[in-house]
Scaffold this motif. Structure first.
Motif, PDB file in Angstrom:
ATOM      1  N   MET A   1      -1.290  -1.838  -3.396  1.00  0.00           N
ATOM      2  CA  MET A   1      -2.318  -1.144  -2.603  1.00  0.00           C
ATOM      3  C   MET A   1      -2.309  -1.696  -1.191  1.00  0.00           C
ATOM      4  O   MET A   1      -2.343  -2.906  -0.991  1.00  0.00           O
ATOM      5  CB  MET A   1      -3.698  -1.352  -3.252  1.00  0.00           C
ATOM      6  CG  MET A   1      -4.809  -0.536  -2.641  1.00  0.00           C
ATOM      7  SD  MET A   1      -4.657   1.207  -3.102  1.00  0.00           S
ATOM      8  CE  MET A   1      -5.994   1.924  -2.167  1.00  0.00           C
ATOM      9  N   SER A   2      -2.261  -0.821  -0.168  1.00  0.00           N
ATOM     10  CA  SER A   2      -2.199  -1.280   1.218  1.00  0.00           C
ATOM     11  C   SER A   2      -3.553  -1.785   1.685  1.00  0.00           C
ATOM     12  O   SER A   2      -4.606  -1.327   1.238  1.00  0.00           O
ATOM     13  CB  SER A   2      -1.727  -0.141   2.119  1.00  0.00           C
ATOM     14  OG  SER A   2      -2.626   0.946   2.052  1.00  0.00           O
ATOM     15  N   LEU A   3      -3.521  -2.740   2.613  1.00  0.00           N
ATOM     16  CA  LEU A   3      -4.730  -3.293   3.198  1.00  0.00           C
ATOM     17  C   LEU A   3      -5.132  -2.453   4.404  1.00  0.00           C
ATOM     18  O   LEU A   3      -4.317  -1.717   4.966  1.00  0.00           O
ATOM     19  CB  LEU A   3      -4.482  -4.737   3.616  1.00  0.00           C
ATOM     20  CG  LEU A   3      -4.170  -5.702   2.470  1.00  0.00           C
ATOM     21  CD1 LEU A   3      -3.806  -7.068   3.016  1.00  0.00           C
ATOM     22  CD2 LEU A   3      -5.346  -5.806   1.519  1.00  0.00           C
ATOM     23  N   PRO A   4      -6.397  -2.543   4.823  1.00  0.00           N
ATOM     24  CA  PRO A   4      -6.839  -1.736   5.969  1.00  0.00           C
ATOM     25  C   PRO A   4      -6.103  -2.126   7.246  1.00  0.00           C
ATOM     26  O   PRO A   4      -5.776  -3.298   7.460  1.00  0.00           O
ATOM     27  CB  PRO A   4      -8.333  -2.055   6.064  1.00  0.00           C
ATOM     28  CG  PRO A   4      -8.512  -3.337   5.342  1.00  0.00           C
ATOM     29  CD  PRO A   4      -7.490  -3.344   4.257  1.00  0.00           C
ATOM     30  N   LEU A   5      -5.846  -1.125   8.099  1.00  0.00           N
ATOM     31  CA  LEU A   5      -5.230  -1.401   9.389  1.00  0.00           C
ATOM     32  C   LEU A   5      -6.237  -2.013  10.349  1.00  0.00           C
ATOM     33  O   LEU A   5      -5.885  -2.829  11.208  1.00  0.00           O
ATOM     34  CB  LEU A   5      -4.652  -0.114   9.982  1.00  0.00           C
ATOM     35  CG  LEU A   5      -3.457   0.488   9.242  1.00  0.00           C
ATOM     36  CD1 LEU A   5      -3.047   1.805   9.884  1.00  0.00           C
ATOM     37  CD2 LEU A   5      -2.291  -0.500   9.236  1.00  0.00           C
ATOM     38  N   ALA A  28      -0.942 -13.278   9.016  1.00  0.00           N
ATOM     39  CA  ALA A  28      -2.159 -12.471   8.994  1.00  0.00           C
ATOM     40  C   ALA A  28      -2.012 -11.298   8.032  1.00  0.00           C
ATOM     41  O   ALA A  28      -0.965 -10.657   7.964  1.00  0.00           O
ATOM     42  CB  ALA A  28      -2.463 -11.959  10.399  1.00  0.00           C
ATOM     43  N   ALA A  29      -3.084 -11.036   7.289  1.00  0.00           N
ATOM     44  CA  ALA A  29      -3.057  -9.959   6.295  1.00  0.00           C
ATOM     45  C   ALA A  29      -3.407  -8.610   6.891  1.00  0.00           C
ATOM     46  O   ALA A  29      -3.070  -7.568   6.319  1.00  0.00           O
ATOM     47  CB  ALA A  29      -4.026 -10.290   5.156  1.00  0.00           C
ATOM     48  N   VAL A  30      -4.123  -8.595   8.016  1.00  0.00           N
ATOM     49  CA  VAL A  30      -4.509  -7.346   8.676  1.00  0.00           C
ATOM     50  C   VAL A  30      -4.193  -7.463  10.163  1.00  0.00           C
ATOM     51  O   VAL A  30      -4.258  -8.557  10.734  1.00  0.00           O
ATOM     52  CB  VAL A  30      -6.012  -7.034   8.475  1.00  0.00           C
ATOM     53  CG1 VAL A  30      -6.317  -6.774   7.005  1.00  0.00           C
ATOM     54  CG2 VAL A  30      -6.886  -8.174   8.994  1.00  0.00           C
ATOM     55  N   PRO A  31      -3.858  -6.357  10.821  1.00  0.00           N
ATOM     56  CA  PRO A  31      -3.461  -6.440  12.236  1.00  0.00           C
ATOM     57  C   PRO A  31      -4.620  -6.462  13.222  1.00  0.00           C
ATOM     58  O   PRO A  31      -4.480  -6.987  14.328  1.00  0.00           O
ATOM     59  CB  PRO A  31      -2.613  -5.183  12.433  1.00  0.00           C
ATOM     60  CG  PRO A  31      -3.104  -4.220  11.407  1.00  0.00           C
ATOM     61  CD  PRO A  31      -3.554  -5.039  10.232  1.00  0.00           C
ATOM     62  N   HIS A  32      -5.765  -5.877  12.846  1.00  0.00           N
ATOM     63  CA  HIS A  32      -6.884  -5.757  13.789  1.00  0.00           C
ATOM     64  C   HIS A  32      -8.201  -6.021  13.074  1.00  0.00           C
ATOM     65  O   HIS A  32      -8.420  -5.524  11.970  1.00  0.00           O
ATOM     66  CB  HIS A  32      -6.930  -4.362  14.420  1.00  0.00           C
ATOM     67  CG  HIS A  32      -5.668  -3.963  15.112  1.00  0.00           C
ATOM     68  ND1 HIS A  32      -5.281  -4.478  16.327  1.00  0.00           N
ATOM     69  CD2 HIS A  32      -4.694  -3.088  14.743  1.00  0.00           C
ATOM     70  CE1 HIS A  32      -4.129  -3.948  16.675  1.00  0.00           C
ATOM     71  NE2 HIS A  32      -3.751  -3.100  15.745  1.00  0.00           N
ATOM     72  N   VAL A  33      -9.080  -6.769  13.744  1.00  0.00           N
ATOM     73  CA  VAL A  33     -10.409  -7.058  13.215  1.00  0.00           C
ATOM     74  C   VAL A  33     -11.422  -6.846  14.324  1.00  0.00           C
ATOM     75  O   VAL A  33     -11.234  -7.318  15.459  1.00  0.00           O
ATOM     76  CB  VAL A  33     -10.521  -8.512  12.699  1.00  0.00           C
ATOM     77  CG1 VAL A  33     -11.949  -8.811  12.254  1.00  0.00           C
ATOM     78  CG2 VAL A  33      -9.542  -8.755  11.558  1.00  0.00           C
ATOM     79  N   LYS A 128      -8.929 -19.360  -0.974  1.00  0.00           N
ATOM     80  CA  LYS A 128      -9.128 -20.011  -2.264  1.00  0.00           C
ATOM     81  C   LYS A 128     -10.282 -19.393  -3.042  1.00  0.00           C
ATOM     82  O   LYS A 128     -10.632 -19.857  -4.114  1.00  0.00           O
ATOM     83  CB  LYS A 128      -9.438 -21.505  -2.057  1.00  0.00           C
ATOM     84  CG  LYS A 128      -8.325 -22.298  -1.408  1.00  0.00           C
ATOM     85  CD  LYS A 128      -7.190 -22.520  -2.368  1.00  0.00           C
ATOM     86  CE  LYS A 128      -6.156 -23.468  -1.781  1.00  0.00           C
ATOM     87  NZ  LYS A 128      -5.006 -23.667  -2.686  1.00  0.00           N
ATOM     88  N   GLY A 129     -10.889 -18.368  -2.496  1.00  0.00           N
ATOM     89  CA  GLY A 129     -12.125 -17.865  -3.082  1.00  0.00           C
ATOM     90  C   GLY A 129     -11.910 -16.973  -4.283  1.00  0.00           C
ATOM     91  O   GLY A 129     -10.869 -16.342  -4.447  1.00  0.00           O
ATOM     92  N   VAL A 130     -12.920 -16.906  -5.117  1.00  0.00           N
ATOM     93  CA  VAL A 130     -12.993 -15.899  -6.174  1.00  0.00           C
ATOM     94  C   VAL A 130     -14.155 -14.990  -5.806  1.00  0.00           C
ATOM     95  O   VAL A 130     -15.249 -15.459  -5.504  1.00  0.00           O
ATOM     96  CB  VAL A 130     -13.180 -16.535  -7.571  1.00  0.00           C
ATOM     97  CG1 VAL A 130     -14.402 -17.440  -7.630  1.00  0.00           C
ATOM     98  CG2 VAL A 130     -13.247 -15.461  -8.650  1.00  0.00           C
ATOM     99  N   ASP A 145      -7.985 -10.209  -3.127  1.00  0.00           N
ATOM    100  CA  ASP A 145      -6.883 -10.974  -3.709  1.00  0.00           C
ATOM    101  C   ASP A 145      -6.143 -11.768  -2.638  1.00  0.00           C
ATOM    102  O   ASP A 145      -5.631 -12.859  -2.902  1.00  0.00           O
ATOM    103  CB  ASP A 145      -5.917 -10.047  -4.449  1.00  0.00           C
ATOM    104  CG  ASP A 145      -6.391  -9.698  -5.855  1.00  0.00           C
ATOM    105  OD1 ASP A 145      -7.257 -10.425  -6.397  1.00  0.00           O
ATOM    106  OD2 ASP A 145      -5.907  -8.690  -6.413  1.00  0.00           O
ATOM    107  N   VAL A 146      -6.080 -11.228  -1.416  1.00  0.00           N
ATOM    108  CA  VAL A 146      -5.494 -11.980  -0.305  1.00  0.00           C
ATOM    109  C   VAL A 146      -6.306 -13.246  -0.048  1.00  0.00           C
ATOM    110  O   VAL A 146      -5.760 -14.299   0.294  1.00  0.00           O
ATOM    111  CB  VAL A 146      -5.453 -11.113   0.976  1.00  0.00           C
ATOM    112  CG1 VAL A 146      -5.132 -11.969   2.203  1.00  0.00           C
ATOM    113  CG2 VAL A 146      -4.435 -10.004   0.835  1.00  0.00           C
ATOM    114  N   LEU A 147      -7.611 -13.153  -0.234  1.00  0.00           N
ATOM    115  CA  LEU A 147      -8.520 -14.265   0.064  1.00  0.00           C
ATOM    116  C   LEU A 147      -8.721 -15.186  -1.128  1.00  0.00           C
ATOM    117  O   LEU A 147      -9.599 -16.053  -1.104  1.00  0.00           O
ATOM    118  CB  LEU A 147      -9.870 -13.701   0.521  1.00  0.00           C
ATOM    119  CG  LEU A 147      -9.816 -12.864   1.799  1.00  0.00           C
ATOM    120  CD1 LEU A 147     -11.145 -12.189   2.068  1.00  0.00           C
ATOM    121  CD2 LEU A 147      -9.399 -13.721   2.984  1.00  0.00           C
ATOM    122  N   GLY A 148      -7.950 -15.039  -2.146  1.00  0.00           N
ATOM    123  CA  GLY A 148      -8.075 -15.837  -3.361  1.00  0.00           C
ATOM    124  C   GLY A 148      -7.780 -14.947  -4.541  1.00  0.00           C
ATOM    125  O   GLY A 148      -6.636 -14.626  -4.823  1.00  0.00           O
TER     126      GLY A 148
END
Length: 260
Positions: A1-5, A28-33, A128-130, A145-148
Motif C-alpha cells: 500500500m502506497s504512503l501519502p504524497l 524519509a517515508a513521505v516527500p512532503h509534510v 519503535k511505536g505500536v 507500520d513505518v513508525l513501528g
C-alpha cells in the motif's frame, strides 16, 4: 500500500512532533509534510530540522493541500478547530483526538471522508511505536507500520480498550520515580538509582517482547517471583494493600471516559 504524497497535521504538539520525526527519519517515508503553526515553537523546530516540512498558519490550506490530514488536537478544542474546515469527500483523515467517538468527528468534519482513529505513542519518533487504529485500513496501517507497527482493531470496543491500556504510561514512569525517591531517601544518589532502574525495566519489557504472542504475563510473574523470595514478597504486599484493585479501578474509569 502506497504512503501519502503529502500529509498534513492540524495541531502541532508532542505527538505530531514524534510522528513527523519518525516519518522523516532517513530514508524519509513521505516527500512532503505540512504542519500548523500551533505551536509555533514545535513547528519552527520541525521546519528547521527537515526541509520537507512546510508550516502553515491556515488550517484550511493544510486540508486543501494534503491527501491525508491528521487531526492532532486536544479534545477540549477539537470541535471549534475542526468544524469550520472544509474537507473533500473521500479524503483520508486520521484522528488522534482522545476520548472522542466517530459520530462526533464525522459530524464536525461534515464530509464523506475515510476516517481512521489512531493512538500513536511518543516512541514513533524512533520508528519503535505500536499504534492502535480503528477501523482496519490498509493505508493507515502502512503509515503506522513505518513508525513501528500498527494494530488494526476490528471493533470500537477493541480500540477503546487499547486506548485505556495506553493510559498506563504516566503511571509506569511514576512507579520508577517513586522507587528512585525511595532509594534517595535511603541514601542512594538519584542519578545512580535512575541508572539502575531504567535498564532494569527496559530488559523486563524486552523479555516480554521476545516472548511475543506466546508470552504469558502470569507465567512470567511466577518465574520472577521465586517462592519465598523478595519479588514474591513485594507482589504479595502490593496485591494485599490494594494495588491491583486500584489499577483495575483506574482502568475501568478511563475506559468509561473513553467510551462516552
Amino acid at each position: 500500500m502506497s504512503l501519502p504524497l503529502k500529509i498534513g497535521f492540524i495541531g502541532t504538539g508532542a505527538i505530531t512532533d514524534a510522528m513527523v520525526r519518525g516519518l522523516l527519519l532517513p530514508p524519509a517515508a513521505v516527500p512532503h509534510v505540512m504542519v500548523s503553526l500551533r505551536s509555533a515553537e514545535t513547528s519552527a523546530r520541525l521546519s528547521a530540522d527537515f526541509p520537507q516540512v512546510l508550516v502553515s498558519a491556515d488550517n484550511q490550506a493544510i486540508v486543501e493541500g494534503c491527501d491525508t490530514v491528521v487531526l492532532a488536537i486536544r479534545p477540549q478544542i477539537a470541535e471549534e478547530v475542526v468544524r469550520p474546515l472544509r474537507f473533500r469527500d473521500g479524503q483520508k483523515v486520521i484522528s488522534l483526538v482522545a476520548a472522542t467517538g466517530r459520530p462526533a468527528l464525522l459530524d464536525w468534519i461534515g464530509a464523506d471522508v475515510a476516517l481512521v482513529q489512531a493512538i500513536p505513542l511518543p516512541f514513533v519518533a524512533r520508528r519503535k511505536g505500536v499504534t492502535a487504529i480503528y477501523p482496519p485500513d490498509a493505508g493507515a496501517a502502512a503509515l503506522f507500520d513505518v513508525l513501528g507497527n500498527a494494530v488494526e482493531c476490528e471493533t470500537r470496543a477493541e480500540y477503546d480498550l487499547l486506548a485505556a491500556a495506553s493510559a498506563l504510561m504516566a503511571t509506569y514512569f511514576a512507579i520508577m520515580h517513586r522507587t528512585t525517591q525511595w532509594l534517595a531517601q535511603k541514601g542512594m544518589p538519584e542519578e545512580k538509582g535512575r541508572a539502575y532502574l531504567a535498564p532494569l525495566f527496559a530488559e523486563l519489557s524486552q523479555t516480554a517482547l521476545l516472548a511475543g504472542s506466546h508470552g504469558d504475563f502470569v507465567e512470567m510473574s511466577r518465574e520472577y517471583a521465586t517462592r519465598g523470595g523478595l519479588n514474591e514478597q513485594v507482589l504479595r504486599d502490593f496485591e494485599r494493600d490494594g494495588g491491583m484493585s486500584a489499577l483495575t479501578e483506574a482502568l475501568e474509569r478511563v475506559y468509561a471516559r473513553i467510551g462516552r
